[in-house]
Design a protein around this motif. Structure first.
Motif, short mmCIF file in Angstrom:
data_model
loop_
_atom_site.label_atom_id
_atom_site.label_comp_id
_atom_site.label_asym_id
_atom_site.label_seq_id
_atom_site.Cartn_x
_atom_site.Cartn_y
_atom_site.Cartn_z
N LEU A 64 0.84 -1.19 0.00
CA LEU A 64 0.00 0.00 0.00
C LEU A 64 0.88 1.25 0.00
CD1 LEU A 64 -2.50 -1.06 2.80
CD2 LEU A 64 -2.96 -1.04 0.35
N VAL A 65 0.46 2.26 -0.73
CA VAL A 65 1.16 3.54 -0.72
C VAL A 65 0.16 4.62 -0.31
CG1 VAL A 65 2.94 2.93 -2.38
CG2 VAL A 65 0.80 3.90 -3.19
N PHE A 66 0.67 5.65 0.34
CA PHE A 66 -0.16 6.76 0.75
C PHE A 66 -0.72 7.44 -0.49
CE2 PHE A 66 -0.57 11.32 1.59
CZ PHE A 66 -1.49 11.29 2.62
N ALA A 67 -2.03 7.68 -0.51
CA ALA A 67 -2.68 8.31 -1.66
C ALA A 67 -3.09 9.75 -1.36
CB ALA A 67 -3.90 7.50 -2.09
N ARG A 68 -3.74 9.97 -0.22
CA ARG A 68 -4.25 11.30 0.10
C ARG A 68 -4.80 11.31 1.53
NH1 ARG A 68 -9.92 10.87 -0.51
NH2 ARG A 68 -10.47 8.94 -1.54
#
Length: 81
Positions: A64-68
């Motif tokens: 998972l990557v930070f989106a907003r």
């Protein structure tokens, strides 16, 4: 952190890895939504906050990557990592 908090942390970590792997590529969700309410509930507020920071710092571990930010909660996106 109490001993039960540590085992709760390990539990949500494993659930997050499993559920994130099953998410479609590019889908966005909050950590709490990915894990589910029942496993998430035992964590205290401070542990939840630290866990979110841990996820953000370890994208390769969870996929998972930070989106907003949505309000005051971080939203993560399934990545190809």
């Amino acid at each position: 952190m109490k001993t039960t908090q540590t085992s709760d942390w390990d539990n949500v970590s494993e659930i997050l890895k499993h559920n994130a792997a099953a998410m479609p590529l590019g889908q966005e969700r909050k950590i709490r939504e990915i894990i589910g309410e029942e496993p998430w509930a035992p964590l205290q507020r401070t542990a939840r906050h630290r866990f979110g920071k841990h996820v953000r710092a370890n994208p390769e571990r969870y996929g998972l990557v930070f989106a907003r930010i949505a309000g005051s909660t971080a939203v993560y996106k399934k990545s190809a990592i």
